[in-house]
Scaffold this motif. Structure first.
Motif, PDB file in Angstrom:
ATOM      1  N   GLY A 162       0.799  -1.217   0.000  1.00 31.47           N
ATOM      2  CA  GLY A 162       0.000   0.000   0.000  1.00 31.47           C
ATOM      3  C   GLY A 162       0.831   1.267   0.000  1.00 31.47           C
ATOM      4  O   GLY A 162       0.426   2.283  -0.576  1.00 31.47           O
ATOM      5  N   ALA A 163       2.009   1.243   0.636  1.00 27.22           N
ATOM      6  CA  ALA A 163       2.864   2.435   0.668  1.00 27.22           C
ATOM      7  C   ALA A 163       3.324   2.810  -0.738  1.00 27.22           C
ATOM      8  O   ALA A 163       3.411   3.983  -1.084  1.00 27.22           O
ATOM      9  N   TRP A 164       3.594   1.807  -1.578  1.00 33.90           N
ATOM     10  CA  TRP A 164       4.022   2.091  -2.953  1.00 33.90           C
ATOM     11  C   TRP A 164       2.904   2.762  -3.737  1.00 33.90           C
ATOM     12  O   TRP A 164       3.142   3.725  -4.470  1.00 33.90           O
ATOM     13  N   LEU A 195      12.055  -0.179  -6.403  1.00 36.82           N
ATOM     14  CA  LEU A 195      11.395  -1.139  -5.508  1.00 36.82           C
ATOM     15  C   LEU A 195      10.522  -2.101  -6.291  1.00 36.82           C
ATOM     16  O   LEU A 195      10.448  -3.301  -5.985  1.00 36.82           O
ATOM     17  N   ARG A 196       9.850  -1.618  -7.316  1.00 36.97           N
ATOM     18  CA  ARG A 196       8.959  -2.477  -8.100  1.00 36.97           C
ATOM     19  C   ARG A 196       9.707  -3.475  -8.962  1.00 36.97           C
ATOM     20  O   ARG A 196       9.137  -4.503  -9.349  1.00 36.97           O
ATOM     21  N   LEU A 216       7.604   6.768   1.508  1.00 39.43           N
ATOM     22  CA  LEU A 216       6.328   7.458   1.721  1.00 39.43           C
ATOM     23  C   LEU A 216       6.474   8.574   2.743  1.00 39.43           C
ATOM     24  O   LEU A 216       5.904   9.667   2.579  1.00 39.43           O
ATOM     25  N   ALA A 217       7.244   8.327   3.802  1.00 38.42           N
ATOM     26  CA  ALA A 217       7.457   9.366   4.816  1.00 38.42           C
ATOM     27  C   ALA A 217       8.214  10.553   4.222  1.00 38.42           C
ATOM     28  O   ALA A 217       7.908  11.715   4.532  1.00 38.42           O
ATOM     29  N   ASP A 218       9.204  10.280   3.363  1.00 39.96           N
ATOM     30  CA  ASP A 218       9.947  11.373   2.727  1.00 39.96           C
ATOM     31  C   ASP A 218       9.036  12.206   1.825  1.00 39.96           C
ATOM     32  O   ASP A 218       9.110  13.445   1.814  1.00 39.96           O
TER      33      ASP A 218
END
Length: 428
Positions: A162-164, A195-196, A216-218
């Motif tokens: 989900g983060a991606w 990552l993918r 995601l945080a960045d």
């Protein structure tokens, strides 16, 4: 000559034995193969519906057919005949009067070979082939019948973390705003694509999930920084346009400082503005902003508001940025900066006295005594003291007994418990 005749009749008896036993086996096998074929057709149809591999099922089906043939062989074996029984049957069918049976036992001579020597029975190939052709046709029909596509039949795709997906959605929203530098967005997209590109089996490993959460945080932190800088710049610009000439001289330096801080963040942040928009904003100050036409100001404001909406996921619109900047400027009484607060608190006394009514006492009264508790004041009243004129009013020495009436005087004296009990019995 007799040996040649013996070989002929023995071979002919063996052939007829095979034909006779084959007939019994086929009769048992054809009955079973019809039911087996129907079951195989149902299994094939089910496997095609579920999109299973038919090649593996073919080996299983063939193995089951071999096992079925063996079971039918043992079932028909009780009807089989031997070569001696075949010779006896030939004697009866050819009217040889048991000459073949006797010759096989060493009595007499073998008859002359005869080409028509066979059992008086024939295999009905139509009866044999018709069920087999029917089963083969049924299997071909089941294998060719079209199976409708269904969502469940499509191969399952592994969904990414989900983060991606959240990072991808944020990148697309920021790119659609058309106010950011595309190279910074391409850098984020490259990190996500890296990552993918991992094998799907590694997507949900701890390292991959942690990297996705960090990315995601960045992105969220960069978007929040972009929103803050846009609000600062927009607030200062809108406050400058609202300023009156009398206020502009005193507040323009502070507005220019706010503009400089906001533009610096927009140029050096992780998500900087594109060169075109930065060049438009860098040439503006508090005085030049007031000289923009209404159309030019609305176009510039719409771009910054759109960036604020995108960066905040729609939670902020930027409409109150000007009010916030004006409140920050008007509320400053010290030398504090915009980001730190309005400065030191005022310590001078005011001319007017603050009266909050703290010296007035108000009573609370309730007429519902059903909810009264122990210690609740039921009521207050004023009355005169009742003075007992019969009691001596003079000074009393310390430690002496108080005067009373009757037995009360003796009871209330400082006597021991035994003496008090004796006094009670006496004055009872």
């Amino acid at each position: 000559m007799n040996d040649a005749a013996a070989d002929f009749w023995k071979r002919r008896a063996l052939r007829e034995t095979f034909r006779f036993n084959l007939g019994w086996w086929l009769q048992s096998f054809l009955r079973a193969v019809v039911f087996y074929g129907v079951i195989c057709a149902a299994v094939i149809l089910a496997m095609r519906t579920l999109r299973w591999n038919l090649s593996e099922g073919a080996f299983v089906g063939f193995g089951g057919l071999v096992i079925l043939a063996g079971l039918c062989f043992f079932a028909a074996r009780r009807h089989f005949i031997t070569r001696s029984e075949a010779l006896t049957r030939l004697d009866a069918d050819l009217n040889l009067h048991s000459r073949l049976s006797s010759a096989s036992e060493g009595i007499g001579f073998w008859p002359q070979p005869r080409d028509e020597a066979r059992f008086s029975l024939q295999l009905k190939w139509g009866t044999i082939l018709l069920p087999l052709l029917g089963i083969v046709g049924l299997l071909c029909l089941v294998g060719l019948v079209p199976i409708p596509e269904s969502p469940s039949a499509s191969p399952m795709e592994r969904s990414e973390p989900g983060a991606w997906s959240a990072v991808q959605e944020k990148i697309e929203d920021l790119r659609a705003a058309e106010i950011l530098d595309q190279e910074s967005l391409d850098t984020l997209q490259s990190a996500l694509d890296a990552l993918r590109q991992q094998p799907e089996s590694d997507w949900y490993r701890h390292e991959s999930l942690e990297a996705g959460d960090h990315l995601l945080a960045d992105v969220a932190q960069s978007a929040a920084e972009l929103q803050r800088n846009l609000e600062t710049t927009l607030g200062a610009a809108e406050a400058a346009r609202r300023m009156e000439d009398a206020q502009a001289a005193a507040l323009d330096p502070q507005l220019n400082k706010m503009l400089a801080e906001g533009l610096q963040g927009l140029a050096q942040g992780n998500l900087p503005l594109d060169e075109k928009m930065l060049s438009e904003l860098k040439d503006l100050d508090a005085s030049s902003l007031r000289q923009l036409s209404a159309e030019e100001w609305e176009a510039l404001k719409d771009k910054m508001c759109q960036g604020i909406v995108t960066a905040s996921d729609g939670f902020e619109s930027g409409e109150k940025a000007g009010d916030a900047a004006l409140l920050a400027l008007m509320g400053q009484t010290g030398e504090g900066e915009i980001k730190r607060g309005p400065g030191a608190a005022p310590m001078a006394l005011k001319d007017k006295e603050s009266n909050v009514g703290s010296t007035r006492t108000e009573g609370v009264e309730s007429e519902d005594f059903s909810r009264a508790t122990i210690g609740t004041v039921v009521g207050l009243g004023a009355r005169e003291h009742e003075v007992d004129t019969l009691t001596e009013q003079g000074p009393t020495p310390g430690g002496s007994m108080s005067a009373g009436s009757g037995g009360q005087t003796a009871i209330e004296q400082a006597a021991s418990p035994a003496e008090q009990e004796a006094l009670r019995r006496f004055f009872r």
